[in-house]
Design an enzyme around this catalytic site. Sequence first.
Site, short mmCIF file in Angstrom:
data_model
loop_
_atom_site.label_atom_id
_atom_site.label_comp_id
_atom_site.label_asym_id
_atom_site.label_seq_id
_atom_site.Cartn_x
_atom_site.Cartn_y
_atom_site.Cartn_z
N ARG A 89 -31.22 15.09 -54.75
CA ARG A 89 -31.03 14.17 -53.63
C ARG A 89 -31.82 12.88 -53.80
NH1 ARG A 89 -29.61 18.12 -49.26
NH2 ARG A 89 -29.02 16.86 -47.48
N ARG A 146 -30.41 11.27 -40.86
CA ARG A 146 -30.00 12.00 -42.07
C ARG A 146 -29.04 11.14 -42.89
NH1 ARG A 146 -27.81 17.46 -39.55
NH2 ARG A 146 -27.07 17.89 -41.66
#
Length: 191
Positions: A89, A146
């Site tokens: 990520r 997010r």
Amino acid sequence: MLNIVIFGPPGSGKGTQSENLIKKYGFDHISTGDLLRHEIETNTQLGYLAKQHMDKGELVPDEVVIGMIDSFLDKNVKSKGVIFDGFPRTTDQAKALKEMLASYDTDVAILLDLEVPEDELTKRILERGKTSGRTDDANIETIKNRIAEYNKKTKPVMDFYAAEGKKVVINGVGSVDEIFANLCKAIDAVK
Ligand code: AP5
């Protein structure tokens, strides 16, 4: 070992499609989000640390998740294939994964990028939040954070794999079956 990264923003369908891919191909699956939630549920120190970040929609520090992948690989050296869901990520996580896989003489074969517009992501996550019990699904501010974390820190991971000619974009809007069929086509092309 065929290593597949299933990639995309929060709510893009990574978990849903991973389940189907495991059934079809018999691959192993690692979801860093699931592992972190398990740590929280079992009240470990790592879980306590992770929760401080996850509740705000922030990424957990690289060293925490990289350690999880390291021990997963150690236990799954004989796997015929692995689906990495929610990892890497950050570009540093992508570099660490490359190094870890190199120590087993392997590498990522393909990154499958599920593309879904932001309004659809928000809609899906809010809907799931009604029943998921996930604190990061429950309110719009956390969901927005997010998505912002994804845009800022995670999207550059695609460039890392694009430079290696491994990025394949998949339309993540449509029926689950339709999307699954397109994912399978891409995987079959590198098998
Ligand atoms: P993680 O658990 O990885 O969550 P996420 O990436 O935010 O993804 P989601 O689980 O929300 O969505 P998904 O893409 O899997 O979609 P799903 O199939 O569930 O991470 C959570 C947190 O953990 C992070 O914010 C971070 O704090 C931390 N973390 C995890 N990994 C980390 C890492 N490597 N580094 C640092 N921190 C890390 O689908 C979503 C919903 O949509 C479901 O309800 C589903 O039924 C529905 N749906 C699926 N497909 C479709 C479709 N085609 N049409 C309509 N609805 C659909």
